[in-house]
Design a protein around this motif. Structure first.
Motif, PDB file in Angstrom:
ATOM      1  N   TRP A 552       0.839  -1.185  -0.014  1.00 41.48           N
ATOM      2  CA  TRP A 552      -0.119  -0.134  -0.037  1.00 41.48           C
ATOM      3  C   TRP A 552       0.901   1.304  -0.119  1.00 41.48           C
ATOM      4  O   TRP A 552       0.429   2.126  -0.525  1.00 41.48           O
ATOM      5  CB  TRP A 552      -1.018   0.024   1.246  1.00 41.48           C
ATOM      6  CG  TRP A 552      -1.467   1.282   1.587  1.00 41.48           C
ATOM      7  CD1 TRP A 552      -1.353   2.044   2.616  1.00 41.48           C
ATOM      8  CD2 TRP A 552      -2.266   2.192   0.596  1.00 41.48           C
ATOM      9  NE1 TRP A 552      -2.100   3.387   2.469  1.00 41.48           N
ATOM     10  CE2 TRP A 552      -2.673   3.247   1.419  1.00 41.48           C
ATOM     11  CE3 TRP A 552      -2.791   2.104  -0.562  1.00 41.48           C
ATOM     12  CZ2 TRP A 552      -3.409   4.467   0.758  1.00 41.48           C
ATOM     13  CZ3 TRP A 552      -3.545   3.026  -1.227  1.00 41.48           C
ATOM     14  CH2 TRP A 552      -4.059   4.119  -0.447  1.00 41.48           C
ATOM     15  N   SER A 553       1.968   1.333   0.718  1.00 41.31           N
ATOM     16  CA  SER A 553       2.717   2.376   0.869  1.00 41.31           C
ATOM     17  C   SER A 553       3.281   2.772  -0.629  1.00 41.31           C
ATOM     18  O   SER A 553       3.493   4.051  -0.939  1.00 41.31           O
ATOM     19  CB  SER A 553       4.005   2.112   1.830  1.00 41.31           C
ATOM     20  OG  SER A 553       4.704   1.219   1.452  1.00 41.31           O
ATOM     21  N   ARG A 556       0.292   4.252  -2.564  1.00 36.68           N
ATOM     22  CA  ARG A 556       0.102   5.604  -1.871  1.00 36.68           C
ATOM     23  C   ARG A 556       1.193   6.684  -2.455  1.00 36.68           C
ATOM     24  O   ARG A 556       0.652   7.846  -3.023  1.00 36.68           O
ATOM     25  CB  ARG A 556       0.040   5.423  -0.535  1.00 36.68           C
ATOM     26  CG  ARG A 556      -0.552   6.656   0.196  1.00 36.68           C
ATOM     27  CD  ARG A 556      -0.038   6.616   1.798  1.00 36.68           C
ATOM     28  NE  ARG A 556      -1.321   7.340   2.575  1.00 36.68           N
ATOM     29  CZ  ARG A 556      -1.224   8.655   2.496  1.00 36.68           C
ATOM     30  NH1 ARG A 556      -0.078   9.427   1.833  1.00 36.68           N
ATOM     31  NH2 ARG A 556      -2.126   9.458   3.172  1.00 36.68           N
ATOM     32  N   ASP A 573      -6.514  12.657   0.048  1.00 38.22           N
ATOM     33  CA  ASP A 573      -6.588  12.281   1.523  1.00 38.22           C
ATOM     34  C   ASP A 573      -7.739  11.445   1.700  1.00 38.22           C
ATOM     35  O   ASP A 573      -7.714  10.589   2.721  1.00 38.22           O
ATOM     36  CB  ASP A 573      -6.167  13.524   2.507  1.00 38.22           C
ATOM     37  CG  ASP A 573      -5.010  14.136   2.453  1.00 38.22           C
ATOM     38  OD1 ASP A 573      -3.941  13.459   1.822  1.00 38.22           O
ATOM     39  OD2 ASP A 573      -4.717  15.429   2.588  1.00 38.22           O
ATOM     40  N   ASP A 577      -7.401   7.706   3.159  1.00 41.73           N
ATOM     41  CA  ASP A 577      -7.631   7.636   4.620  1.00 41.73           C
ATOM     42  C   ASP A 577      -7.870   6.168   5.150  1.00 41.73           C
ATOM     43  O   ASP A 577      -7.550   5.531   6.135  1.00 41.73           O
ATOM     44  CB  ASP A 577      -8.548   8.599   5.221  1.00 41.73           C
ATOM     45  CG  ASP A 577      -7.765   9.835   5.599  1.00 41.73           C
ATOM     46  OD1 ASP A 577      -6.446   9.918   5.282  1.00 41.73           O
ATOM     47  OD2 ASP A 577      -8.424  10.965   5.680  1.00 41.73           O
ATOM     48  N   ASP A 580      -5.192   3.674   4.899  1.00 47.39           N
ATOM     49  CA  ASP A 580      -4.156   3.930   6.087  1.00 47.39           C
ATOM     50  C   ASP A 580      -4.838   3.343   7.417  1.00 47.39           C
ATOM     51  O   ASP A 580      -3.876   2.895   7.902  1.00 47.39           O
ATOM     52  CB  ASP A 580      -4.025   5.687   6.005  1.00 47.39           C
ATOM     53  CG  ASP A 580      -3.214   6.201   5.083  1.00 47.39           C
ATOM     54  OD1 ASP A 580      -2.622   5.556   4.295  1.00 47.39           O
ATOM     55  OD2 ASP A 580      -3.348   7.335   4.760  1.00 47.39           O
ATOM     56  N   TYR A 581      -5.881   3.556   7.603  1.00 50.88           N
ATOM     57  CA  TYR A 581      -6.647   3.154   8.733  1.00 50.88           C
ATOM     58  C   TYR A 581      -6.480   1.586   8.723  1.00 50.88           C
ATOM     59  O   TYR A 581      -6.207   0.913   9.837  1.00 50.88           O
ATOM     60  CB  TYR A 581      -8.169   3.399   8.560  1.00 50.88           C
ATOM     61  CG  TYR A 581      -8.815   3.095   9.873  1.00 50.88           C
ATOM     62  CD1 TYR A 581      -8.928   3.532  11.060  1.00 50.88           C
ATOM     63  CD2 TYR A 581      -9.426   1.643   9.849  1.00 50.88           C
ATOM     64  CE1 TYR A 581      -9.629   3.103  12.251  1.00 50.88           C
ATOM     65  CE2 TYR A 581     -10.208   1.256  10.829  1.00 50.88           C
ATOM     66  CZ  TYR A 581     -10.240   1.950  12.130  1.00 50.88           C
ATOM     67  OH  TYR A 581     -10.863   1.203  13.332  1.00 50.88           O
ATOM     68  N   TYR A 583      -4.648  -0.483   7.027  1.00 49.97           N
ATOM     69  CA  TYR A 583      -3.175  -1.328   7.203  1.00 49.97           C
ATOM     70  C   TYR A 583      -2.770  -1.029   8.758  1.00 49.97           C
ATOM     71  O   TYR A 583      -1.975  -1.893   9.281  1.00 49.97           O
ATOM     72  CB  TYR A 583      -2.419  -0.463   6.319  1.00 49.97           C
ATOM     73  CG  TYR A 583      -2.249  -1.306   5.050  1.00 49.97           C
ATOM     74  CD1 TYR A 583      -1.363  -2.460   5.124  1.00 49.97           C
ATOM     75  CD2 TYR A 583      -3.116  -0.894   3.894  1.00 49.97           C
ATOM     76  CE1 TYR A 583      -1.522  -3.129   3.826  1.00 49.97           C
ATOM     77  CE2 TYR A 583      -2.898  -1.779   2.673  1.00 49.97           C
ATOM     78  CZ  TYR A 583      -2.048  -2.671   2.601  1.00 49.97           C
ATOM     79  OH  TYR A 583      -2.103  -3.646   1.463  1.00 49.97           O
ATOM     80  N   GLU A 584      -3.051   0.040   9.543  1.00 50.86           N
ATOM     81  CA  GLU A 584      -2.820   0.257  10.822  1.00 50.86           C
ATOM     82  C   GLU A 584      -3.371  -0.789  11.555  1.00 50.86           C
ATOM     83  O   GLU A 584      -2.917  -1.061  12.929  1.00 50.86           O
ATOM     84  CB  GLU A 584      -3.152   1.764  11.519  1.00 50.86           C
ATOM     85  CG  GLU A 584      -2.436   2.875  10.515  1.00 50.86           C
ATOM     86  CD  GLU A 584      -3.106   4.097  11.152  1.00 50.86           C
ATOM     87  OE1 GLU A 584      -3.986   4.422  11.570  1.00 50.86           O
ATOM     88  OE2 GLU A 584      -2.605   5.079  10.369  1.00 50.86           O
TER      89      GLU A 584
END
Length: 586
Positions: A552-553, A556, A573, A577, A580-581, A583-584
């Motif tokens: 993903w990075s 992104r 963004d 988002d 990002d959420y 993958y966290e």
């Protein structure tokens, strides 16, 4: 010949065809829905129809049937009329000598024994040769009889096993989000090949010459007329010696016409749009012994073949193309359906039968997906592994509701298709093209070593994009407008992915959202915001990400370079988002 008659356009519907009045007889069975329209030059001819079409006539003695393990088909003995020995006997039988009519071998009948699929493809793709998968002195029984005879018998004396080599593969199976190493064993069939005698035989592949073949060459030259008539009489006698009798149908029509042209249509009824769609690039084969004529169905469903064909020839549908083959489980030979002799479908040389395979078998439903991937108008780069790719029809319903799976390793790469979506063509098409998405990314990445490093979410999102885009594109070309839906035609769009979901599901609309014009957040605010697009080069840019991005990075970072060009920072963004959420939290 022009094709302006709307009755036979690619979007022709069943209602139009079956509404024709006159000599239309409608027969239905598990294999075909047949509307026995007699058509002359693509126009309806109400004078020459035979209303007594009998689907029960199969033209073979099923009591002599044996099960051929390599093809999974029932076969019956049938001598090859074009065996040089039989043809020379026919010369004597009609009162000639070999000096009167020179009968010398034109081809070898060769059994090739490939040790692996690479050798098999090499022979199958050799120019100027014909490859079959049934022993020379046998023919497969028609599909209707094959169904009646049932599955493989337990009595070993009824089984012919001519397979000499098997191969074992250890490959990765990508089935939903589960990946596992599986061991696969495949039979490499004997290739019964008709090889021109003046063509150099290959080196390094094991083979045996079974017999010599004489294939008549009827010259389209007035000076050859008398020779052709003699040759035709000898051929009729050779067929009589091999089969026990010569068919009387067509005899008057072909006695003075050494070469005839047979025409027909093959459609499939697409239940989503309730229309008949041509079975584009289906190989149609006419075969009697060593004499084989092949052609392909055109995009509008029409096919024609010209040759010295009589009613004893079998009419076959072969799921094979230079870029792919569709096979049965545990077999690397293409599936072939024998629909009976020519006399079952053509009652005169002017007939143009319309053939519509039913929902079963599913080979006819998978073919349009495979063909569209390779030959359709779309923006995804297509690949074929080494010489070609194999699509395996398992004939079973999966235990975990997985309609298709992708198998990959250093060698081979192939796709398996289950019966989960049998009869639901749009869903089946989306599933098959999803697996072709995996195959495409596998190739874009450069093969196994790079493909295994791709995050599951990236991998599945790309495959979902391929399944959604290709299916949407195909139905759009057929005149079906794109449905503004979170599911699309096939459920491949994955647009019910939630912004703050902690689920381990990895199917997301990541790449679909870069292409479509639909914002699923407007349907429900719990879903992703999708106000960005990559512009006119979107498919090229997604292709670049498929080949270069593993995580993903990486994706992104690639997408962020287009901020200010195709979308604002705020739009980007909002789009990023949810990922990002996720993958966290996973």
């Amino acid at each position: 010949m022009t094709n302006n008659n709307p009755l036979y356009t690619i979007s022709v519907t069943l209602a139009v065809i079956f509404a024709v009045i006159g000599c239309s007889n409608h027969f239905e069975s598990d294999n075909y829905i047949i509307d026995s329209l007699c058509i002359s030059d693509r126009q309806i001819d109400t004078k020459s129809c035979n209303p007594n079409l009998n689907l029960g006539v199969i033209g073979v003695d099923v009591e002599k049937a044996l099960y051929h393990l390599s093809t999974g088909k029932w076969i019956v003995p049938q001598q090859d009329p074009y065996d040089l020995t039989i043809f020379r006997k026919a010369v004597d039988s009609v009162g000639l000598s070999n000096e009167d009519l020179s009968i010398n071998a034109t081809h070898y009948a060769i059994k090739f024994f490939p040790k692996n699929e690479e050798e098999q493809w090499d022979i199958e793709l050799t120019d100027g040769v014909k490859v079959d998968y049934t022993p020379f002195n046998y023919t497969t029984v028609p599909y209707e009889a094959d169904k009646q005879l049932g599955p493989k018998p337990h009595n070993k004396s009824l089984i012919i096993d001519d397979c000499k080599y098997v191969v074992n593969y250890s490959v990765m199976c990508k089935d939903d989000i589960e990946e596992e190493i599986v061991s696969e064993t495949y039979r490499i069939p004997v290739l019964y090949t008709i090889w021109p005698i003046d063509k150099t035989l290959p080196q390094g592949i094991e083979y045996e010459i079974d017999h010599f073949v004489f294939l008549p060459d009827y010259k389209r030259n007035l000076n050859e007329g008398s020779t052709n008539k003699i040759l035709k009489a000898v051929e009729r006698e050779a067929i009589n010696l091999a089969l026990g009798s010569y068919p009387k149908e067509f005899e008057d029509a072909t006695r003075d016409n050494d070469i005839i042209t047979l025409k027909g249509y093959v459609y499939r009824q697409d239940p989503l749009i309730d229309s008949l769609i041509g079975q584009h690039n289906l190989k149609v084969r006419f075969k009697l012994g060593s004499n084989i004529y092949d052609t392909y169905v055109q995009q509008d469903g029409f096919f024609s073949v010209t040759g010295a064909i009589n009613t004893s020839f079998s009419h076959n549908h072969v799921f094979q193309h230079p870029k792919w083959k569709i096979t049965n489980a545990s077999d690397s030979a293409p599936t072939i359906f024998n629909w009976g002799t020519v006399s079952l479908k053509w009652h005169s040389i002017d007939d143009i039968p319309v053939m519509i395979p039913n929902s079963s078998p599913s080979y006819y439903a998978v073919l349009p997906a495979v063909n569209f991937y390779y030959n359709g108008s779309h923006s995804i780069r297509t690949w074929h592994y080494n010489s070609g790719i194999r699509i395996i029809m398992t004939g079973v319903v999966s235990e975990n509701n997985s309609p298709a799976s992708f198998y990959y390793g250093s060698s081979p790469t192939y796709i398996k298709v289950n019966e989960d979506w049998a009869g639901v063509d749009n869903k089946l098409m989306g599933s098959v093209l999803h697996e072709f998405g995996h195959f495409t990314m596998f190739c874009e990445c450069g093969g196994y070593n790079n493909f295994i490093t791709v995050d599951d979410l990236i991998c599945e999102s790309y495959a979902s994009y391929a399944g959604w885009y290709l299916t949407t594109r195909r139905y759009g070309l057929l005149g079906c407008p794109e449905s503004p839906s979170i599911y699309g035609y096939t459920g491949q769009s994955r647009q019910t992915w939630q912004k703050t979901g902690d689920s381990t599901r990895v199917y997301s609309p990541l790449f679909v959202d870069l292409v479509d014009a639909y914002n699923q957040s407007s349907y429900n605010s719990i879903y992703n915001d999708d106000d960005i697009t990559l512009g006119p080069f979107v498919h090229t840019l997604i292709r670049n990400m498929a080949s270069q991005c593993r995580t993903w990075s990486h994706v992104r970072s690639s997408l962020s370079t287009y901020v200010g060009q195709y979308y604002t920072q705020s739009e980007f963004d909002s789009f990023a988002d949810p990922y990002d959420y996720w993958y966290e939290h996973n």
